[in-house]
Motif scaffolding. Structure first.
Motif, short mmCIF file in Angstrom:
data_model
loop_
_atom_site.label_atom_id
_atom_site.label_comp_id
_atom_site.label_asym_id
_atom_site.label_seq_id
_atom_site.Cartn_x
_atom_site.Cartn_y
_atom_site.Cartn_z
N HIS A 1 -48.71 36.25 22.80
CA HIS A 1 -49.24 35.24 23.62
C HIS A 1 -50.59 35.19 24.03
CE1 HIS A 1 -45.08 34.34 25.07
NE2 HIS A 1 -44.77 35.68 24.92
N HIS B 1 -53.64 31.00 28.73
CA HIS B 1 -53.10 29.66 28.92
C HIS B 1 -53.84 29.36 30.25
CE1 HIS B 1 -50.58 31.51 31.99
NE2 HIS B 1 -50.53 32.42 31.14
N SER B 2 -53.67 27.71 30.43
CA SER B 2 -54.16 27.46 31.67
C SER B 2 -53.69 25.85 31.92
CB SER B 2 -55.73 27.17 31.65
OG SER B 2 -56.28 26.75 32.77
N TRP C 1 -50.84 21.38 29.89
CA TRP C 1 -51.04 22.89 29.75
C TRP C 1 -51.65 23.32 28.44
CZ3 TRP C 1 -49.34 25.25 34.44
CH2 TRP C 1 -49.91 26.53 34.48
N TYR D 1 -52.71 26.17 25.51
CA TYR D 1 -52.11 27.65 25.49
C TYR D 1 -52.44 27.96 24.19
CZ TYR D 1 -47.73 25.39 23.90
OH TYR D 1 -46.88 24.75 23.19
N ASN E 1 -57.97 33.64 32.84
CA ASN E 1 -57.21 32.93 31.92
C ASN E 1 -57.98 31.67 31.43
OD1 ASN E 1 -55.05 33.94 30.34
ND2 ASN E 1 -53.78 34.04 32.39
N VAL F 1 -59.42 30.55 27.67
CA VAL F 1 -59.03 29.09 27.08
C VAL F 1 -60.49 28.47 26.80
CG1 VAL F 1 -58.07 27.07 27.27
CG2 VAL F 1 -56.72 29.00 28.23
#
Length: 211
Positions: free
Chosen positions: A79, A82-83, A99, A101, A193, A197
């Motif tokens: 992973h 992400h946002s 979203w 990611y 995060n 991104v």
């Protein structure tokens, strides 16, 4: 995993760098009745096999390693940042939230590493990898008897990667003005995060850093 063409990443060096940076994986197997997941640090050896090889270890008390006997394929999910993406950042209307990611899925058949020296080497390699950024890395030197006693409580394993998928969902399918609006909002966010991104968007999307 479902990957629209705009978000698919197949560059082997890019996927390797991502796995090495985000190496704490969700590791999924199936015991024949249901999926089973563990969360493990995994080292990536890019030159071992056609797509590289993952190596890791888990507690012997964890029943997951016993699933390996079936010879079934396992999935390791890596992973990234992400946002949440607000439609208020777009120029295009109407629009809805989404979203963004980044994730990489690696598939392969895991096998137990039983040779003592290979397990010792793997543990040393793991310590060196995660201590490397510290100003005073812990050397990992332990008395052999103490180390071997602890080793009896773990199971080391390797997964030659049979196939690998990368999904970088960063708004590449949006008009340039929308992508720029998202980047501007994320890059000025206080959320780490969101900022991460935004940094990925600099390489994956056509955005202006100075806006």
């Amino acid at each position: 995993m479902y990957i629209p063409s705009a978000f698919r990443v197949e560059d082997a060096s890019k996927l390797a760098a991502f796995i090495q940076r985000h190496s704490f994986a969700t590791f999924i197997t199936d015991d024949g009745t249901a999926p089973f997941a563990s969360h493990l640090p995994m080292l990536f050896r890019p030159d071992a096999g056609s797509h590289g090889t993952l190596v890791s270890h888990m507690a012997r008390a964890n029943p997951q390693w016993q699933h390996f006997a079936s010879g079934g394929e396992a999935l390791s999910i890596f992973h990234g940042p992400h946002s949440y993406i607000s439609p208020s950042w777009y120029q295009t209307e109407p629009a809805v939230p989404t979203w963004n990611y980044v994730a990489v899925h690696a598939y392969g058949i895991p096998t137990v590493i039983s040779e003592h020296e290979r397990v010792v080497s793997l543990l040393s390699e793991t310590i060196l990898a995660y201590e490397a950024d510290f100003e005073q890395p812990w050397p990992g030197a332990l008395p052999d008897e103490f180390r071997d006693k602890l080793m009896r409580g773990i199971v080391a394993f390797e997964i030659p990667i049979a196939r690998i998928e990368g999904k970088f969902k960063l708004g590449q399918n949006r008009p340039a003005a929308d992508t720029q609006g998202v980047f501007d909002a994320l890059s000025h966010s206080d959320n780490a995060n969101s900022q991460a991104v935004a940094q990925l968007m600099l390489t994956e999307c056509k955005v202006d850093k100075g806006t």
